[in-house]
Design a protein around this motif. Structure first.
Motif, PDB file in Angstrom:
ATOM      1  N   VAL A   1      52.760 -48.134 -55.758  1.00  0.00           N
ATOM      2  CA  VAL A   1      52.424 -49.514 -55.376  1.00  0.00           C
ATOM      3  C   VAL A   1      51.947 -50.346 -56.566  1.00  0.00           C
ATOM      4  O   VAL A   1      52.469 -51.445 -56.802  1.00  0.00           O
TER       5      VAL A   1
ATOM      6  N   TRP B   1      54.888 -51.101 -58.892  1.00  0.00           N
ATOM      7  CA  TRP B   1      55.813 -52.112 -58.363  1.00  0.00           C
ATOM      8  C   TRP B   1      55.201 -53.506 -58.441  1.00  0.00           C
ATOM      9  O   TRP B   1      55.872 -54.467 -58.836  1.00  0.00           O
ATOM     10  N   CYS B   2      53.936 -53.610 -58.052  1.00  0.00           N
ATOM     11  CA  CYS B   2      53.278 -54.921 -58.060  1.00  0.00           C
ATOM     12  C   CYS B   2      53.192 -55.486 -59.477  1.00  0.00           C
ATOM     13  O   CYS B   2      53.391 -56.688 -59.699  1.00  0.00           O
ATOM     14  N   ASP B   3      52.894 -54.616 -60.437  1.00  0.00           N
ATOM     15  CA  ASP B   3      52.792 -55.102 -61.811  1.00  0.00           C
ATOM     16  C   ASP B   3      54.161 -55.547 -62.322  1.00  0.00           C
ATOM     17  O   ASP B   3      54.280 -56.568 -63.011  1.00  0.00           O
TER      18      ASP B   3
ATOM     19  N   ARG C   1      56.542 -56.732 -60.506  1.00  0.00           N
ATOM     20  CA  ARG C   1      56.825 -57.999 -59.823  1.00  0.00           C
ATOM     21  C   ARG C   1      56.144 -59.162 -60.541  1.00  0.00           C
ATOM     22  O   ARG C   1      56.741 -60.223 -60.749  1.00  0.00           O
TER      23      ARG C   1
ATOM     24  N   TRP D   1      49.178 -60.115 -58.552  1.00  0.00           N
ATOM     25  CA  TRP D   1      50.017 -59.011 -58.099  1.00  0.00           C
ATOM     26  C   TRP D   1      49.449 -57.670 -58.550  1.00  0.00           C
ATOM     27  O   TRP D   1      49.386 -56.700 -57.775  1.00  0.00           O
ATOM     28  N   SER D   2      49.010 -57.591 -59.799  1.00  0.00           N
ATOM     29  CA  SER D   2      48.475 -56.338 -60.329  1.00  0.00           C
ATOM     30  C   SER D   2      47.205 -55.926 -59.592  1.00  0.00           C
ATOM     31  O   SER D   2      47.020 -54.752 -59.243  1.00  0.00           O
TER      32      SER D   2
ATOM     33  N   ALA E   1      46.289 -56.716 -56.552  1.00  0.00           N
ATOM     34  CA  ALA E   1      46.622 -56.293 -55.190  1.00  0.00           C
ATOM     35  C   ALA E   1      47.144 -54.856 -55.182  1.00  0.00           C
ATOM     36  O   ALA E   1      46.793 -54.058 -54.295  1.00  0.00           O
ATOM     37  N   GLY E   2      47.968 -54.511 -56.157  1.00  0.00           N
ATOM     38  CA  GLY E   2      48.486 -53.150 -56.224  1.00  0.00           C
ATOM     39  C   GLY E   2      47.391 -52.123 -56.445  1.00  0.00           C
ATOM     40  O   GLY E   2      47.371 -51.072 -55.794  1.00  0.00           O
TER      41      GLY E   2
ATOM     42  N   CYS F   1      45.217 -51.564 -53.312  1.00  0.00           N
ATOM     43  CA  CYS F   1      45.886 -50.688 -52.338  1.00  0.00           C
ATOM     44  C   CYS F   1      45.735 -49.219 -52.740  1.00  0.00           C
ATOM     45  O   CYS F   1      45.392 -48.363 -51.917  1.00  0.00           O
TER      46      CYS F   1
END
Length: 596
Positions: free
Chosen positions: A172, A175-177, A179, A248-249, A251-252, A255
């Motif tokens: 996760v 992927w977020c990073d 993005r 985004w980072s 949030a990842g 999680c």
């Protein structure tokens, strides 16, 4: 994604072929660093279990292995960083850097230099060979780091399968990073034009060529304000993109942190219930202590991959653009000597993005051995026509024929070897004078007789006598040479254009704009003699573009252009007798010179 992997695989093979020692050492170091962490954790696990079972020999052996593995992990990390950095740097500087600049300069025409999408990508690529080379090794490092994380998660799963689910959560933040980095990359490309603009304004304020006009007009503060405004706007957009990437980072990571905390709580509860032994708990603690840092390193490495990968798209685009631009089937050689000449049939041309064509249905015959003058007011299409004849552009419609053969069928490089030219925006090469002139005919660059002949044709021998080292004088203050006046620079350009002795087309596009009237008259007399000489040798056409009508009266044919069309053709006497546009403009200039 597939294309990026293909480019990285290609670069890895090239690294292995060109730098086998560095490549093998770097790959070996990455491989060792990938598995040594797991070896450390397993050695600690074996040490604790052997100790609790009272097996001193096995415990001491496992402890020694744990210490050795830990020491190896520390030293291997430093060695890996050094090897990877050195390999990437050498590959970037020695292989990709010259390759990128070759591709930028190798395309035959000029149109790509005036297209914003090309310039945006070149802005990113210029000086970007090292990040491009690093994109391969940062990708391999990221894969190594990801494998480390997966190995650790497998070890946790060996304690209890539920902890293996952390492998999914580890994806996760990665992927977020990625993005978020895509947002940054898109913004970098979108703002490349703004970056070039502020760099242009900065160059105006710091380049000696512009300082006199800027100081005289008193506009330095205004230009500085525009530069600051553009820079602030640029950085505001890029900062917003960086902020979105950080969201985004975060949030990842949030999680993953929640899942990781839940896993630790569950493991501790299992230990209290006696479901796992002391070695398993120790393994969990050791792995858990390094897992967060390993995942952070993995995320950072993939962020670096994403950042470095921004160079791959323009790199691939540049290669494909160059391949398309140089894949023409034109392979005919130009004639050794012009017999009929050059003919334009209904030639029209429009620049990319222009609302109206620059040339409209030009039909014109340029006889072999003739001197042709192109005259007309600014914007009439003279220089555009010259660009088509030089194959800097292809006509939008119509055809250009050389002795009956389409110019589009003639190999561009071969055509250029049969041309000479001096332009108003001539090159200022900061090199020794002999090189600056000799570039006009590379095979004769070291022929002093040829250089002297070219200097005579440009009326530049007197200029040469004033230079401290003659032909070996380095010019250009930026490289420690002497600075030439505008007129002297132009004389060097004219001499360069006079080097080739058997051209088929010679272009003088406003060649004397920076030279005084008496010198201009002498130079045009030399041009006439030069034109007659090469016409005899190769049937060459001399094309003279000028706003000064008094300089073109001796031309065999004068072509008058207006609004992208040919409006009159004839000799000076014929056009004056006709009393049309040429006679009108000639009379205006003649009166202007008479009263000045």
């Amino acid at each position: 994604m597939t294309k990026r992997l293909a480019i990285r695989w290609e670069m890895l093979k090239r690294c292995g072929r060109l730098m086998p020692g560095y490549t093998a050492a770097s790959l070996a170091a990455l491989t060792i660093s990938t598995f040594v962490v797991a070896a450390t954790a397993l050695s600690v696990w074996a040490t604790v279990n052997a100790s609790t079972e009272g097996d001193v020999t096995r415990a001491m052996t496992a402890a020694a292995l744990a210490a050795g593995a830990y020491a190896l992990s520390i030293s291997c990390q430093d060695a890996t960083d050094a090897l990877v950095r050195t390999t990437a740097d050498r590959f970037g500087r020695l292989v990709l850097h010259p390759e990128i600049h070759r591709d930028i300069s190798a395309m035959e025409g000029m149109e790509h230099l005036e297209k914003s999408d090309y310039l945006d990508r070149v802005t990113l690529l210029r000086g970007g060979s090292s990040p491009l080379a690093a994109s391969l090794w940062t990708f391999l490092t990221a894969c190594s780091n990801m494998l480390k994380v997966l190995i650790m998660v497998v070890l946790l799963g060996a304690v209890t399968p539920w902890l293996g689910l952390l492998a999914l959560l580890a994806i996760v933040p990665v992927w977020c990073d990625a993005r978020g980095q895509r947002v940054v990359q898109a913004t970098d490309l979108e703002t490349a034009e703004m970056f070039r603009h502020q760099q242009h304004l900065y160059g105006l304020l710091t380049n000696a060529r512009h300082v006199k006009e800027i100081r005289t007009a008193g506009v330095a503060d205004e230009l500085l304000q525009q530069q600051r405004s553009t820079w602030d706007s640029l950085m505001a957009r890029r900062s917003r993109a960086q902020f979105r990437a950080s969201v985004w980072s975060t949030a990842g990571w949030a999680c993953y942190a929640g899942g990781f905390l839940a896993g630790l709580i569950w493991t501790v509860s299992q230990a209290v219930n006696g479901s796992v032994n002391l070695g398993d708990i120790t393994l969990t603690v050791v792995v858990a202590a390094t897992l967060r840092q390993s995942i952070a390193t993995t995320v950072d490495s993939f962020a670096t991959v994403s950042s470095a990968s921004r160079m791959i798209e323009p790199y691939v685009w540049l290669r494909e653009t160059r391949r398309a631009a140089t894949s023409s089937s034109a392979d005919r050689l130009p004639p050794e000597r012009l017999v009929d000449g050059i003919e334009l049939r209904n030639v029209s041309f429009s620049y990319t993005g222009a609302q109206s064509p620059s040339l409209r249905n030009i039909s014109l015959s340029l006889r072999a051995g003739s001197t042709v003058a192109l005259v007309g007011e600014y914007g009439s299409g003279k220089t555009t026509l010259v660009k088509l004849l030089c194959k800097f552009y292809e006509p939008t419609s119509g055809a250009i024929l050389v002795d009956g053969v389409g110019l589009d069928e003639v190999d561009t490089a071969a055509w250029r070897t049969r041309m000479s030219g001096a332009f108003q925006d001539f090159g200022r090469f900061h090199v020794p004078v002999r090189v600056g002139i000799g570039l006009g005919d590379l095979p004769n660059m070291d022929d002093d007789a040829a250089l002297d002949r070219a200097l005579g044709g440009a009326q530049a021998r007197d200029m040469l006598s004033k230079l401290p080292a003659g032909l070996d004088t380095v010019v250009g203050s930026e490289v420690g040479g002497i600075e030439l006046s505008e007129g002297q620079w132009q004389r060097v350009a004219l001499a360069r254009a006079s080097m080739r002795q058997k051209p088929l087309l010679v272009v003088f596009d406003e060649p004397t704009a920076s030279i005084d009237a008496p010198s201009e008259h002498a130079i045009f007399e030399q041009f006439s003699a030069f034109s007659r000489s090469i016409a005899t040798r190769s049937g060459a056409i001399t094309l003279l573009v000028s706003h000064r009508f008094s300089t073109v009266t001796s031309a065999d044919v004068i072509v008058v252009m207006a609004h992208g069309q040919v409006v009159e053709v004839g000799s000076h006497a014929e056009l004056m007798k006709k009393g049309g546009r040429y006679a009108e403009l000639y009379g205006i200039q003649e009166k202007g010179y008479a009263t000045s």
